[in-house]
Motif scaffolding. Structure first.
Motif, PDB file in Angstrom:
ATOM      1  N   SER A   1       9.200   8.454  -7.589  1.00 23.43           N
ATOM      2  CA  SER A   1       8.772   9.804  -7.210  1.00 23.43           C
ATOM      3  C   SER A   1       8.075   9.814  -5.855  1.00 23.43           C
ATOM      4  N   ARG A   2       7.593   8.674  -5.422  1.00 21.89           N
ATOM      5  CA  ARG A   2       6.867   8.611  -4.146  1.00 21.89           C
ATOM      6  C   ARG A   2       7.816   8.916  -2.985  1.00 21.89           C
TER       7      ARG A   2
ATOM      8  N   GLY B   1       0.822  -1.206   0.000  1.00 24.77           N
ATOM      9  CA  GLY B   1       0.000   0.000   0.000  1.00 24.77           C
ATOM     10  C   GLY B   1       0.858   1.260   0.000  1.00 24.77           C
ATOM     11  N   GLY B   2       0.238   2.359  -0.342  1.00 26.33           N
ATOM     12  CA  GLY B   2       0.874   3.672  -0.213  1.00 26.33           C
ATOM     13  C   GLY B   2       2.029   3.935  -1.158  1.00 26.33           C
ATOM     14  N   ILE B   3       2.021   3.312  -2.331  1.00 29.51           N
ATOM     15  CA  ILE B   3       3.181   3.464  -3.211  1.00 29.51           C
ATOM     16  C   ILE B   3       2.892   4.342  -4.442  1.00 29.51           C
ATOM     17  N   GLY B   4       1.685   4.925  -4.481  1.00 29.74           N
ATOM     18  CA  GLY B   4       1.409   5.887  -5.556  1.00 29.74           C
ATOM     19  C   GLY B   4       0.408   5.431  -6.607  1.00 29.74           C
ATOM     20  N   LYS B   5      -0.372   4.390  -6.307  1.00 28.80           N
ATOM     21  CA  LYS B   5      -1.366   3.910  -7.291  1.00 28.80           C
ATOM     22  C   LYS B   5      -2.416   4.983  -7.594  1.00 28.80           C
ATOM     23  N   THR B   6      -3.039   5.498  -6.532  1.00 30.28           N
ATOM     24  CA  THR B   6      -4.133   6.459  -6.737  1.00 30.28           C
ATOM     25  C   THR B   6      -3.618   7.708  -7.457  1.00 30.28           C
ATOM     26  N   THR B   7      -2.448   8.181  -7.044  1.00 32.92           N
ATOM     27  CA  THR B   7      -1.854   9.356  -7.693  1.00 32.92           C
ATOM     28  C   THR B   7      -1.640   9.072  -9.180  1.00 32.92           C
TER      29      THR B   7
ATOM     30  N   ASP C   1     -10.744   0.575  -4.314  1.00 34.14           N
ATOM     31  CA  ASP C   1     -10.157   0.522  -2.967  1.00 34.14           C
ATOM     32  C   ASP C   1     -11.344   0.655  -2.016  1.00 34.14           C
TER      33      ASP C   1
ATOM     34  N   PHE D   1       9.858  13.765 -10.078  1.00 36.49           N
ATOM     35  CA  PHE D   1       8.391  13.879 -10.118  1.00 36.49           C
ATOM     36  C   PHE D   1       7.803  13.890  -8.700  1.00 36.49           C
TER      37      PHE D   1
ATOM     38  N   ILE E   1       6.285  15.608  -5.836  1.00 32.53           N
ATOM     39  CA  ILE E   1       5.566  16.889  -5.825  1.00 32.53           C
ATOM     40  C   ILE E   1       5.451  17.350  -4.365  1.00 32.53           C
TER      41      ILE E   1
HETATM   42  N1  LIG Z   1       4.893  12.023  -6.876  1.00 28.34           N
HETATM   43  C1  LIG Z   1       4.585  12.207  -5.590  1.00 28.34           C
HETATM   44  N2  LIG Z   1       5.089  13.259  -4.902  1.00 28.34           N
HETATM   45  C2  LIG Z   1       4.773  13.475  -3.596  1.00 28.34           C
HETATM   46  N3  LIG Z   1       3.961  12.669  -2.894  1.00 28.34           N
HETATM   47  C3  LIG Z   1       3.416  11.611  -3.513  1.00 28.34           C
HETATM   48  C4  LIG Z   1       3.702  11.303  -4.888  1.00 28.34           C
HETATM   49  N4  LIG Z   1       3.019  10.186  -5.234  1.00 28.34           N
HETATM   50  C5  LIG Z   1       2.341   9.815  -4.148  1.00 28.34           C
HETATM   51  N5  LIG Z   1       2.566  10.658  -3.111  1.00 28.34           N
HETATM   52  C6  LIG Z   1       1.965  10.599  -1.767  1.00 28.34           C
HETATM   53  O1  LIG Z   1       2.181   9.302  -1.261  1.00 28.34           O
HETATM   54  C7  LIG Z   1       1.023   8.852  -0.553  1.00 28.34           C
HETATM   55  C8  LIG Z   1       0.565   7.541  -1.175  1.00 28.34           C
HETATM   56  O2  LIG Z   1       0.180   7.795  -2.518  1.00 28.34           O
HETATM   57  P1  LIG Z   1      -1.124   7.125  -3.121  1.00 28.34           P
HETATM   58  O3  LIG Z   1      -2.291   7.374  -2.240  1.00 28.34           O
HETATM   59  O4  LIG Z   1      -1.205   7.550  -4.531  1.00 28.34           O
HETATM   60  O5  LIG Z   1      -0.676   5.606  -3.021  1.00 28.34           O
HETATM   61  P2  LIG Z   1      -1.575   4.281  -3.105  1.00 28.34           P
HETATM   62  O6  LIG Z   1      -0.685   3.221  -3.621  1.00 28.34           O
HETATM   63  O7  LIG Z   1      -2.815   4.574  -3.842  1.00 28.34           O
HETATM   64  O8  LIG Z   1      -1.911   4.039  -1.574  1.00 28.34           O
HETATM   65  P3  LIG Z   1      -3.020   2.998  -0.984  1.00 28.34           P
HETATM   66  O9  LIG Z   1      -2.445   1.652  -1.165  1.00 28.34           O
HETATM   67  O10 LIG Z   1      -3.125   3.426   0.450  1.00 28.34           O
HETATM   68  O11 LIG Z   1      -4.266   3.220  -1.761  1.00 28.34           O
HETATM   69  C9  LIG Z   1       0.006   9.964  -0.645  1.00 28.34           C
HETATM   70  O12 LIG Z   1       0.055  10.745   0.529  1.00 28.34           O
HETATM   71  C10 LIG Z   1       0.445  10.764  -1.847  1.00 28.34           C
HETATM   72  O13 LIG Z   1       0.073  12.116  -1.762  1.00 28.34           O
END
Ligand SMILES: Nc1ncnc2c1ncn2[C@@H]1O[C@H](COP(=O)(O)OP(=O)(O)OP(=O)(O)O)[C@@H](O)[C@H]1O
Ligand SMILES: [Mg+2]
Length: 260
Positions: free
Chosen positions: A180-181, A16-22, A44, A209, A211
């Motif tokens: 980028s995460r 989890g939390g590796i940037g999928k939703t972004t 999700d 990347f 942000i």
């Molecule tokens: N390129 C980026 N720059 C800065 N922060 C980022 C970047 N990509 C993701 N994040 C941050 O990292 C966190 C996790 O990103 P995200 O929610 O996209 O991951 P996820 O894989 O969808 O997580 P989950 O498994 O909990 O659904 C968020 O707080 C998001 O704002």
């Protein structure tokens, strides 16, 4: 209703939390720029973030559509989706996380069969659990994007996952390395990563990347790739996302599978 069938793209990871939703949101922005009509489905189910990220309060969710299908009350897909703009709609995750376990994955096929004739691209956001609904989404998708980071736990889990998928002859995926995460995580080289995963890294998002003010985008419901500055300030990564988005619109090339 279109006559041409759209593409279903599922974004999945082993952690989890590796940037999928972004990434799902950024791809939606890219597809909008490519003049495609997009539906994001937030699978999700207990932690959905698409509605929050787009700063919208959905009236209906994936729970309502499935519950209505189950009770012969289903009307049309349009009455369950929430509009973000002229090009992007989304089907929200349930409002109440207690509805998540009540969602029968057999209806996902039906939703997707309808969606692909109304949208050019259906983007599915998932969580990292090997659940029935995620497996149904992976199965039904035309293209799957596995996301991985330079993180030992993530890599260990992704390595197991990829070996299972390869055993199952599941070949329609590409791998995106997301640097980028967490730009400080750079322990393994690309060469190491390929050796660990025993697979190819097809695309990479660079540490550039990252942000800093990403929460501003979330709070204001803005998509990063739709920001005018993105294409110039993050040119390399923007181009990577455009390349990925375009590749996924194409039919799988013959011979592509042999890489896996
Ligand atoms: N390129 C980026 N720059 C800065 N922060 C980022 C970047 N990509 C993701 N994040 C941050 O990292 C966190 C996790 O990103 P995200 O929610 O996209 O991951 P996820 O894989 O969808 O997580 P989950 O498994 O909990 O659904 C968020 O707080 C998001 O704002
Ligand atoms: Mg997410």
């Amino acid at each position: 209703m279109k006559n041409i069938r759209g593409k279903i793209v599922c974004v999945f990871s082993a952690k989890g939390g590796i940037g999928k939703t972004t990434t799902v949101l950024n791809l939606a922005g890219i597809y909008q720029k490519l003049d495609k009509k997009v539906l994001i489905i937030d699978l999700d189910l207990s932690g959905g973030a698409i509605a929050v990220a787009l700063n919208k309060v959905p009236e209906k969710s994936v729970y309502n559509i499935i519950d209505d299908m189950d009770n012969n009350r289903y009307n049309s897909l349009g009455s369950y989706v929430t509009k973000y703009n002229d090009k992007i709609d989304f089907l929200a995750a349930p409002k109440d996380p207690r509805q998540a376990p009540k969602i029968d994955s057999k209806y996902l096929d039906l939703i997707l069969d309808k969606a692909i004739y109304s949208y050019d691209v259906v983007l599915i956001d998932t969580n990292h659990i090997i659940s029935e609904i995620n497996l149904a989404a992976l199965e039904k998708s035309d293209r799957v994007l596995f996301m991985v980071t330079n993180d030992p736990y993530d890599l260990k889990n992704m390595k197991s996952l990829l070996s299972i998928f390869r055993d199952l002859e599941f070949k329609k995926y590409k791998i995106l390395l997301n640097n980028s995460r967490d730009p400080l995580k750079n322990y393994f080289s690309l060469y190491d990563l390929r050796n660990i995963l025993k697979d190819n890294i097809d695309y990479t998002l660079s540490p550039k990347f990252y942000i800093k003010n990403i929460d501003d985008y979330v709070i204001n419901g803005k998509i990063i790739t739709l920001d005018d500055k993105c294409a110039s300030v993050c040119a390399t990564d923007y181009t990577t996302l455009v390349g990925l988005a375009t590749d996924f619109l194409e039919e799988e090339k013959k011979g592509e599978d042999s890489e896996k």
